[in-house]
Design an enzyme around this catalytic site. Structure first.
Site, PDB file in Angstrom:
ATOM      1  N   HIS A 287       0.989  -1.202   0.029  1.00  0.00           N
ATOM      2  CA  HIS A 287       0.038  -0.020   0.007  1.00  0.00           C
ATOM      3  C   HIS A 287       0.936   1.307  -0.041  1.00  0.00           C
ATOM      4  CE1 HIS A 287      -2.876  -2.728   1.969  1.00  0.00           C
ATOM      5  NE2 HIS A 287      -3.369  -2.759   1.097  1.00  0.00           N
TER       6      HIS A 287
ATOM      7  N   ARG B 244      -2.838  -5.919  -8.348  1.00  0.00           N
ATOM      8  CA  ARG B 244      -1.920  -6.899  -8.184  1.00  0.00           C
ATOM      9  C   ARG B 244      -1.759  -8.035  -9.416  1.00  0.00           C
ATOM     10  NH1 ARG B 244      -3.193  -8.883  -2.696  1.00  0.00           N
ATOM     11  NH2 ARG B 244      -5.125  -8.505  -3.635  1.00  0.00           N
TER      12      ARG B 244
ATOM     13  N   SER C 161      -2.938  -8.197   3.388  1.00  0.00           N
ATOM     14  CA  SER C 161      -3.137  -8.117   4.614  1.00  0.00           C
ATOM     15  C   SER C 161      -3.368  -9.444   5.306  1.00  0.00           C
ATOM     16  CB  SER C 161      -3.882  -7.053   5.219  1.00  0.00           C
ATOM     17  OG  SER C 161      -3.620  -5.760   4.567  1.00  0.00           O
TER      18      SER C 161
HETATM   19  N1  COA Z   1       0.177  -4.347  -2.190  1.00  0.00           N
HETATM   20  C1  COA Z   1      -0.175  -5.265  -1.237  1.00  0.00           C
HETATM   21  N2  COA Z   1      -1.531  -6.050  -0.987  1.00  0.00           N
HETATM   22  C2  COA Z   1      -2.655  -5.068  -1.415  1.00  0.00           C
HETATM   23  C3  COA Z   1      -2.224  -4.228  -2.365  1.00  0.00           C
HETATM   24  C4  COA Z   1      -0.846  -3.735  -2.847  1.00  0.00           C
HETATM   25  N3  COA Z   1      -0.684  -2.813  -3.615  1.00  0.00           N
HETATM   26  N4  COA Z   1      -3.544  -3.620  -2.784  1.00  0.00           N
HETATM   27  C5  COA Z   1      -4.280  -4.475  -2.265  1.00  0.00           C
HETATM   28  N5  COA Z   1      -3.795  -5.183  -1.220  1.00  0.00           N
HETATM   29  C6  COA Z   1      -4.180  -6.283  -0.653  1.00  0.00           C
HETATM   30  C7  COA Z   1      -5.074  -5.766   0.680  1.00  0.00           C
HETATM   31  O1  COA Z   1      -4.077  -5.763   1.814  1.00  0.00           O
HETATM   32  C8  COA Z   1      -6.343  -6.714   0.811  1.00  0.00           C
HETATM   33  O2  COA Z   1      -5.851  -7.869   1.639  1.00  0.00           O
HETATM   34  P1  COA Z   1      -6.989  -8.516   2.710  1.00  0.00           P
HETATM   35  O3  COA Z   1      -7.960  -9.095   1.653  1.00  0.00           O
HETATM   36  O4  COA Z   1      -6.224  -9.695   3.146  1.00  0.00           O
HETATM   37  O5  COA Z   1      -7.360  -7.586   3.464  1.00  0.00           O
HETATM   38  C9  COA Z   1      -6.523  -6.989  -0.678  1.00  0.00           C
HETATM   39  O6  COA Z   1      -5.363  -6.750  -1.239  1.00  0.00           O
HETATM   40  C10 COA Z   1      -7.667  -6.315  -1.137  1.00  0.00           C
HETATM   41  O7  COA Z   1      -7.594  -5.091  -0.900  1.00  0.00           O
HETATM   42  P2  COA Z   1      -8.162  -4.063  -1.736  1.00  0.00           P
HETATM   43  O8  COA Z   1      -8.462  -4.210  -3.012  1.00  0.00           O
HETATM   44  O9  COA Z   1      -7.666  -2.560  -1.596  1.00  0.00           O
HETATM   45  O10 COA Z   1      -9.744  -3.995  -1.061  1.00  0.00           O
HETATM   46  P3  COA Z   1      -9.960  -3.418   0.438  1.00  0.00           P
HETATM   47  O11 COA Z   1     -10.929  -4.998   0.782  1.00  0.00           O
HETATM   48  O12 COA Z   1      -9.040  -3.533   1.324  1.00  0.00           O
HETATM   49  O13 COA Z   1     -10.727  -2.447   0.169  1.00  0.00           O
HETATM   50  C11 COA Z   1     -12.706  -1.248  -0.244  1.00  0.00           C
HETATM   51  C12 COA Z   1     -12.149  -2.577  -0.522  1.00  0.00           C
HETATM   52  C13 COA Z   1     -12.689  -0.624   0.971  1.00  0.00           C
HETATM   53  C14 COA Z   1     -12.320  -0.252  -1.392  1.00  0.00           C
HETATM   54  C15 COA Z   1     -14.175  -1.274  -0.841  1.00  0.00           C
HETATM   55  O14 COA Z   1     -14.831  -2.378   0.088  1.00  0.00           O
HETATM   56  C16 COA Z   1     -15.186  -0.322  -0.325  1.00  0.00           C
HETATM   57  O15 COA Z   1     -15.696   0.497  -1.312  1.00  0.00           O
HETATM   58  N6  COA Z   1     -15.978  -0.436   0.586  1.00  0.00           N
HETATM   59  C17 COA Z   1     -16.875   0.865   1.099  1.00  0.00           C
HETATM   60  C18 COA Z   1     -18.135   0.067   0.786  1.00  0.00           C
HETATM   61  C19 COA Z   1     -18.790   0.429  -0.573  1.00  0.00           C
HETATM   62  O16 COA Z   1     -18.683   1.484  -1.163  1.00  0.00           O
HETATM   63  N7  COA Z   1     -19.022  -0.858  -1.103  1.00  0.00           N
HETATM   64  C20 COA Z   1     -19.412  -0.906  -2.441  1.00  0.00           C
HETATM   65  C21 COA Z   1     -18.311  -1.028  -3.340  1.00  0.00           C
HETATM   66  S1  COA Z   1     -18.692  -1.259  -4.927  1.00  0.00           S
END
Ligand code: COA
Length: 172
Positions: free
Chosen positions: A23, A96, A134
């Site tokens: 991140h 990724r 994560s």
């Molecule tokens: N390097 C390493 N790990 C990464 C990464 C990177 N560059 N980018 C993402 N990851 C990992 C994260 O750590 C996460 O790991 P985990 O699943 O083990 O927790 C995984 O990849 C997915 O991460 P990400 O794609 O960032 O999704 P998220 O679940 O952390 O976030 C939100 C998703 C918060 C953006 C989404 O749920 C959201 O918008 N929530 C608000 C409610 C909403 O609007 N919902 C409708 C969406 S259409």
């Protein structure tokens, strides 16, 4: 390329449970394209988190405390609603492996349905962080594995402490 570019503000949303070096890399690289990046820590991501919203935001705040152009803000509810209340013009996401594509595509389209102005910009994750998430870091740390270099130092300390507490609670 060290300079910060343009006048565009990007919002970088995620669960950040916890923030990883993957991140951090997206934010750092994003600063060469965006004037300001708001790291938006989501309360509602459908995930059961190890850290509270405040803890996740505080960890990220500490990591970026001395990085010019980065703000950390928690948010709850829909991202498409939240983004309208900020100064951000675009949403930044890291991509990724191929497996991220489907989910990202679905979210980007749903967000655009909810808010026509919603634009998502993707940055390919640096190859060093392609395999981390994560969850995998929490799993490795939970079994006593070495996670040095995968998360910022103070995140590592907090994570190890929290997992030890959790283990003790489970054994009691
Ligand atoms: N390097 C390493 N790990 C990464 C990464 C990177 N560059 N980018 C993402 N990851 C990992 C994260 O750590 C996460 O790991 P985990 O699943 O083990 O927790 C995984 O990849 C997915 O991460 P990400 O794609 O960032 O999704 P998220 O679940 O952390 O976030 C939100 C998703 C918060 C953006 C989404 O749920 C959201 O918008 N929530 C608000 C409610 C909403 O609007 N919902 C409708 C969406 S259409």
């Amino acid at each position: 390329m060290e300079k910060r570019a343009g006048c565009v503000t990007a919002l970088y949303p995620g669960t950040f449970d916890p923030l990883t070096n993957g991140h951090v890399s997206i934010v750092t690289r994003g600063l060469s394209m965006f004037h300001t990046i708001i790291v938006a820590v989501a309360e509602d991501s459908g995930k059961k988190t190890l850290f509270s919203l405040k803890e996740r935001a505080d960890m990220a705040k500490k990591v970026f405390a001395h990085t010019e152009g980065v703000k950390v803000e928690p948010f709850s509810g829909l991202l498409a609603h939240h983004v309208k209340n900020t100064e951000a013009q675009v949403v930044l996401r890291g991509m990724r492996a191929l497996s991220d594509f489907e989910n990202e595509f679905q979210m980007a389209l749903m967000n655009r349905r909810l808010c026509r102005d919603f634009q998502t910009v993707f940055l390919m994750t640096d190859y060093r962080w392609m395999y981390i998430s994560s969850s995998i870091i929490k799993e490795v740390a939970g079994h006593g594995g070495d996670i040095r270099g995968l998360v910022p130092e103070h995140v590592e300390k907090k994570l190890v402490k929290r997992l030890q507490e959790k283990n003790r609670e489970q054994k009691a």
